[in-house]
Enzyme design. Sequence first.
Site, PDB file in Angstrom:
ATOM      1  N   HIS A   1      -0.513   9.601  10.148  1.00  0.00           N
ATOM      2  CA  HIS A   1       0.891   9.693  10.561  1.00  0.00           C
ATOM      3  C   HIS A   1       1.188   8.893  11.825  1.00  0.00           C
ATOM      4  CE1 HIS A   1       0.952  12.789   7.512  1.00  0.00           C
ATOM      5  NE2 HIS A   1       2.271  12.641   7.491  1.00  0.00           N
TER       6      HIS A   1
ATOM      7  N   GLU B   1      -5.170   0.675  -0.015  1.00  0.00           N
ATOM      8  CA  GLU B   1      -3.807   0.713   0.503  1.00  0.00           C
ATOM      9  C   GLU B   1      -2.886   1.371  -0.524  1.00  0.00           C
ATOM     10  OE1 GLU B   1      -1.846  -2.633   2.870  1.00  0.00           O
ATOM     11  OE2 GLU B   1      -0.984  -2.882   0.873  1.00  0.00           O
TER      12      GLU B   1
ATOM     13  N   CYS C   1       6.827  -6.722   3.474  1.00  0.00           N
ATOM     14  CA  CYS C   1       5.943  -5.966   4.376  1.00  0.00           C
ATOM     15  C   CYS C   1       6.182  -6.265   5.858  1.00  0.00           C
ATOM     16  CB  CYS C   1       4.480  -6.195   4.005  1.00  0.00           C
ATOM     17  SG  CYS C   1       4.057  -5.461   2.416  1.00  0.00           S
TER      18      CYS C   1
END
Length: 149
Positions: A75, A135, A25
Amino acid sequence: MAKIRVTKRFHFEMAHTLHEYDGLCRNIHGHSYNLEVTLAGEPRNQPGHPKDGMVMDFADLKHLVKSEIVNRFDHSLMVNKLVPEEQTELLRKTSERIILVDFQPTTENIVSYIAEILQEKLPPDVSLFSIRLFETVTAFAEWFAEDNQ
Protein backbone atom coordinates in the site's frame (compact mmCIF):
# COMPACT_ATOMS: atom_id res chain seq x y z
CA MET A 1 25.11 -33.18 0.97
CA ALA A 2 22.73 -32.14 -1.80
CA LYS A 3 22.17 -28.51 -2.66
CA ILE A 4 18.45 -27.72 -2.36
CA ARG A 5 16.29 -24.78 -3.46
CA VAL A 6 13.38 -23.59 -1.35
CA THR A 7 10.76 -21.05 -2.44
CA LYS A 8 8.23 -18.98 -0.55
CA ARG A 9 5.49 -16.82 -2.08
CA PHE A 10 4.35 -13.40 -0.90
CA HIS A 11 1.76 -10.83 -1.93
CA PHE A 12 1.51 -7.05 -1.65
CA GLU A 13 -0.40 -4.18 -3.22
CA MET A 14 1.64 -1.26 -4.51
CA ALA A 15 1.20 1.71 -6.83
CA HIS A 16 3.80 3.29 -9.05
CA THR A 17 4.19 5.75 -11.86
CA LEU A 18 6.71 5.64 -14.71
CA HIS A 19 8.33 9.03 -15.12
CA GLU A 20 8.31 10.35 -18.71
CA TYR A 21 6.90 7.02 -20.00
CA ASP A 22 5.13 7.25 -23.37
CA GLY A 23 2.09 5.17 -22.44
CA LEU A 24 -0.65 4.80 -19.84
CA CYS A 25 1.77 3.72 -17.09
CA ARG A 26 2.99 7.30 -16.74
CA ASN A 27 -0.19 7.72 -14.66
CA ILE A 28 -0.27 6.56 -11.06
CA HIS A 29 -1.69 3.03 -10.97
CA GLY A 30 -1.46 -0.01 -8.77
CA HIS A 31 -0.79 -3.71 -9.01
CA SER A 32 -1.42 -6.80 -6.93
CA TYR A 33 2.17 -8.05 -6.87
CA ASN A 34 3.05 -11.68 -6.25
CA LEU A 35 6.62 -12.34 -5.21
CA GLU A 36 8.48 -15.65 -5.20
CA VAL A 37 11.80 -15.83 -3.36
CA THR A 38 13.98 -18.88 -3.97
CA LEU A 39 16.99 -19.66 -1.80
CA ALA A 40 19.69 -22.28 -2.33
CA GLY A 41 21.79 -24.10 0.20
CA GLU A 42 22.52 -27.38 1.91
CA PRO A 43 20.01 -28.57 4.47
CA ARG A 44 21.40 -28.46 7.99
CA ASN A 45 22.71 -31.87 9.04
CA GLN A 46 22.58 -31.66 12.82
CA PRO A 47 20.34 -34.35 14.30
CA GLY A 48 18.59 -32.97 17.34
CA HIS A 49 18.96 -29.35 16.23
CA PRO A 50 15.57 -27.62 15.85
CA LYS A 51 16.48 -26.56 12.28
CA ASP A 52 17.88 -29.97 11.24
CA GLY A 53 17.05 -30.76 7.61
CA MET A 54 16.29 -27.14 6.64
CA VAL A 55 18.04 -24.86 4.17
CA MET A 56 16.35 -21.99 6.02
CA ASP A 57 13.32 -22.15 8.25
CA PHE A 58 10.32 -20.98 6.19
CA ALA A 59 9.21 -18.97 9.23
CA ASP A 60 12.55 -17.11 9.24
CA LEU A 61 12.31 -16.48 5.49
CA LYS A 62 8.75 -15.21 5.92
CA HIS A 63 9.83 -12.84 8.69
CA LEU A 64 12.75 -11.54 6.62
CA VAL A 65 10.76 -10.87 3.44
CA LYS A 66 7.77 -9.43 5.27
CA SER A 67 9.89 -7.05 7.35
CA GLU A 68 12.23 -5.93 4.55
CA ILE A 69 9.89 -5.96 1.52
CA VAL A 70 6.19 -6.61 2.08
CA ASN A 71 5.61 -4.37 5.10
CA ARG A 72 7.56 -1.58 3.41
CA PHE A 73 6.07 -1.86 -0.09
CA ASP A 74 2.48 -2.82 0.70
CA HIS A 75 0.00 0.00 0.00
CA SER A 76 2.78 2.40 -0.91
CA LEU A 77 3.50 4.50 -3.97
CA MET A 78 6.91 4.01 -5.62
CA VAL A 79 8.19 7.08 -7.46
CA ASN A 80 11.39 7.84 -9.36
CA LYS A 81 13.45 10.62 -7.74
CA LEU A 82 13.52 12.33 -11.14
CA VAL A 83 9.90 13.37 -10.62
CA PRO A 84 10.01 17.11 -9.86
CA GLU A 85 10.04 17.90 -6.14
CA GLU A 86 6.88 20.01 -6.30
CA GLN A 87 4.97 17.02 -7.72
CA THR A 88 6.39 14.72 -5.06
CA GLU A 89 5.31 17.17 -2.36
CA LEU A 90 1.78 17.20 -3.77
CA LEU A 91 1.76 13.40 -3.63
CA ARG A 92 2.84 13.52 0.01
CA LYS A 93 -0.32 15.52 0.80
CA THR A 94 -2.49 12.59 -0.26
CA SER A 95 -0.27 9.62 0.53
CA GLU A 96 1.89 8.96 3.56
CA ARG A 97 3.63 5.89 2.12
CA ILE A 98 5.84 7.10 -0.71
CA ILE A 99 9.04 5.28 -1.65
CA LEU A 100 11.44 7.46 -3.65
CA VAL A 101 13.90 5.39 -5.68
CA ASP A 102 16.89 6.14 -7.90
CA PHE A 103 15.43 4.17 -10.79
CA GLN A 104 12.39 3.90 -13.01
CA PRO A 105 10.05 1.69 -10.92
CA THR A 106 9.40 -0.96 -13.56
CA THR A 107 8.91 -4.56 -12.52
CA GLU A 108 12.37 -5.32 -13.92
CA ASN A 109 14.02 -2.70 -11.71
CA ILE A 110 11.91 -3.51 -8.66
CA VAL A 111 12.87 -7.20 -8.79
CA SER A 112 16.55 -6.20 -8.92
CA TYR A 113 16.04 -3.80 -6.00
CA ILE A 114 14.41 -6.57 -3.95
CA ALA A 115 17.37 -8.85 -4.70
CA GLU A 116 19.82 -6.20 -3.44
CA ILE A 117 17.88 -5.78 -0.21
CA LEU A 118 17.53 -9.49 0.51
CA GLN A 119 21.10 -10.48 -0.38
CA GLU A 120 22.40 -8.25 2.41
CA LYS A 121 20.12 -9.87 5.01
CA LEU A 122 20.50 -13.60 4.32
CA PRO A 123 22.52 -15.91 6.59
CA PRO A 124 26.00 -16.64 5.19
CA ASP A 125 25.27 -20.31 4.47
CA VAL A 126 22.21 -19.53 2.30
CA SER A 127 22.23 -17.80 -1.07
CA LEU A 128 19.58 -16.02 -3.06
CA PHE A 129 18.96 -18.18 -6.13
CA SER A 130 16.15 -16.27 -7.84
CA ILE A 131 13.28 -13.85 -7.44
CA ARG A 132 10.16 -13.74 -9.55
CA LEU A 133 7.92 -10.69 -9.30
CA PHE A 134 4.49 -10.86 -10.92
CA GLU A 135 3.03 -7.46 -11.79
CA THR A 136 -0.13 -9.06 -13.18
CA VAL A 137 -1.24 -12.68 -13.50
CA THR A 138 0.31 -12.80 -16.99
CA ALA A 139 3.43 -10.62 -16.64
CA PHE A 140 6.49 -11.02 -14.43
CA ALA A 141 10.19 -10.26 -14.21
CA GLU A 142 12.83 -12.64 -12.88
CA TRP A 143 16.20 -12.15 -11.26
CA PHE A 144 18.70 -15.02 -11.14
CA ALA A 145 21.92 -14.95 -9.14
CA GLU A 146 23.87 -16.72 -11.91
CA ASP A 147 22.99 -13.89 -14.30
CA ASN A 148 24.22 -11.25 -11.86
CA GLN A 149 27.64 -12.43 -10.78
